[in-house]
Design an enzyme around this catalytic site. Sequence first.
Site, mmCIF file in Angstrom:
data_model
loop_
_atom_site.group_PDB
_atom_site.id
_atom_site.type_symbol
_atom_site.label_atom_id
_atom_site.label_comp_id
_atom_site.label_asym_id
_atom_site.label_seq_id
_atom_site.Cartn_x
_atom_site.Cartn_y
_atom_site.Cartn_z
ATOM 1 N N ILE A 63 -33.435 -17.028 -110.181
ATOM 2 C CA ILE A 63 -33.199 -16.777 -111.842
ATOM 3 C C ILE A 63 -32.457 -17.620 -112.375
ATOM 4 O O ILE A 63 -32.760 -18.181 -113.635
ATOM 5 C CB ILE A 63 -32.790 -15.443 -111.668
ATOM 6 C CG1 ILE A 63 -33.916 -14.323 -111.266
ATOM 7 C CG2 ILE A 63 -32.518 -14.926 -113.178
ATOM 8 C CD1 ILE A 63 -33.243 -12.841 -110.998
ATOM 9 N N ASP A 121 -17.196 -21.220 -106.700
ATOM 10 C CA ASP A 121 -17.378 -20.206 -105.883
ATOM 11 C C ASP A 121 -16.671 -19.010 -106.846
ATOM 12 O O ASP A 121 -15.581 -18.985 -106.959
ATOM 13 C CB ASP A 121 -16.395 -20.496 -104.539
ATOM 14 C CG ASP A 121 -16.505 -19.087 -103.700
ATOM 15 O OD1 ASP A 121 -17.166 -17.979 -104.216
ATOM 16 O OD2 ASP A 121 -16.332 -19.215 -102.385
ATOM 17 N N ARG A 144 -13.851 -13.047 -117.584
ATOM 18 C CA ARG A 144 -12.502 -13.030 -118.018
ATOM 19 C C ARG A 144 -12.099 -14.527 -118.398
ATOM 20 O O ARG A 144 -11.622 -14.830 -119.523
ATOM 21 C CB ARG A 144 -11.496 -12.811 -116.962
ATOM 22 C CG ARG A 144 -9.840 -12.831 -117.620
ATOM 23 C CD ARG A 144 -8.913 -12.710 -116.674
ATOM 24 N NE ARG A 144 -8.862 -13.352 -115.380
ATOM 25 C CZ ARG A 144 -8.070 -13.184 -114.319
ATOM 26 N NH1 ARG A 144 -7.168 -12.465 -114.335
ATOM 27 N NH2 ARG A 144 -8.139 -14.256 -113.372
ATOM 28 N N TYR A 189 -24.063 -2.578 -102.368
ATOM 29 C CA TYR A 189 -24.797 -3.431 -103.647
ATOM 30 C C TYR A 189 -24.559 -2.458 -104.915
ATOM 31 O O TYR A 189 -24.374 -3.036 -105.818
ATOM 32 C CB TYR A 189 -26.158 -3.782 -103.123
ATOM 33 C CG TYR A 189 -26.951 -4.564 -104.074
ATOM 34 C CD1 TYR A 189 -26.599 -5.893 -104.140
ATOM 35 C CD2 TYR A 189 -27.876 -4.055 -105.002
ATOM 36 C CE1 TYR A 189 -27.209 -6.691 -105.090
ATOM 37 C CE2 TYR A 189 -28.612 -4.914 -105.896
ATOM 38 C CZ TYR A 189 -28.317 -6.057 -105.869
ATOM 39 O OH TYR A 189 -29.000 -6.997 -106.907
ATOM 40 N N LYS A 203 -22.962 -3.392 -108.451
ATOM 41 C CA LYS A 203 -23.845 -3.582 -110.041
ATOM 42 C C LYS A 203 -23.510 -2.582 -110.888
ATOM 43 O O LYS A 203 -23.225 -2.873 -112.110
ATOM 44 C CB LYS A 203 -25.167 -3.354 -109.617
ATOM 45 C CG LYS A 203 -25.901 -4.619 -108.535
ATOM 46 C CD LYS A 203 -25.321 -5.950 -109.232
ATOM 47 C CE LYS A 203 -26.143 -7.197 -108.646
ATOM 48 N NZ LYS A 203 -26.126 -8.468 -109.517
ATOM 49 N N VAL A 259 -37.350 -9.487 -107.502
ATOM 50 C CA VAL A 259 -37.776 -10.505 -108.312
ATOM 51 C C VAL A 259 -38.427 -11.620 -107.123
ATOM 52 O O VAL A 259 -37.638 -11.577 -106.109
ATOM 53 C CB VAL A 259 -36.709 -11.327 -109.289
ATOM 54 C CG1 VAL A 259 -37.232 -12.554 -109.570
ATOM 55 C CG2 VAL A 259 -36.268 -10.101 -110.089
#
Length: 278
Positions: free
Chosen positions: A16, A66, A128, A173, A177, A206
């Site tokens: 993506i 990273d 941030r 996960y 999220k 996806v």
Amino acid sequence: MEIDGVALVIGAGSGIGREVALTLASRGASVLICADLNVEAAQQTAEISQSRKAVTDFHATAIQVDVRQERDVERLLAEAKSRFGRVDVCVNTAGFGAANQTPISSMSLDAYRQLDEVHNIGSFLVLRATLQTMLQQEPRATGRASVKAMSRGSIVLLTSLASEGAFLGVGNYIAAKHAVKGLVQTAAIENARKGIRINAVAPSYVSGPMINKFMQEAPAARAAMLGDLAMGRLAEPEEVADAVVFLVSSAASYINGHTLVVDGGTSLQLANTPFSDT
């Protein structure tokens, strides 16, 4: 749905993220910064973008980052500002899925922490640092002629359909999220009057190397997964990229704090079948 200015895409080396970067180039970004842990892959995206550019004075570059490392993320934004003066668009797609399906009662702290660091903490660090950069830059007029909103920038974080509910066996996960969605909502309210919009895109499954490999190795899960998808197929990365680019564009100038679900209607009938054996 044109884009103007300096665009930063994190996770631009593949999937993506790569499609978002290429779409931004094709829609008018003058500068494209492709950031990824795999800087060679990011460089490939930058090179490909040259053939998709919409403006003649287009410039693309690759930077390693990273997102789990605070200094890395701060260095990335500092370099972007130093070299190009500002960041008008930031999209963070960095992340990966759960390695296996494990109930929370059996999940190790390492497994939980691994996904929290890349999705939750990584998104926080990117958000941030990007906000600190955008808040220091002068706003620019954007939007339609009838409504000239002053914008300092637009940010989109990739979440997942997992941010909208729960799937069995991947609690690490799911939690990560959900945290990202909360970050988006809070930051959007905090910065709405400062000319910065923050949104999220939440795709379902996806097409890509990771999920395609999983579906090849687990034909039963593949059948169940496709059966759960309302349109009977996986989303393509380009389809998710179009949603992302819409949200960062002036066409979405009054959309803020929103999570755009890109699932072909799947969440309307989701049966949780792929993970029902956990």
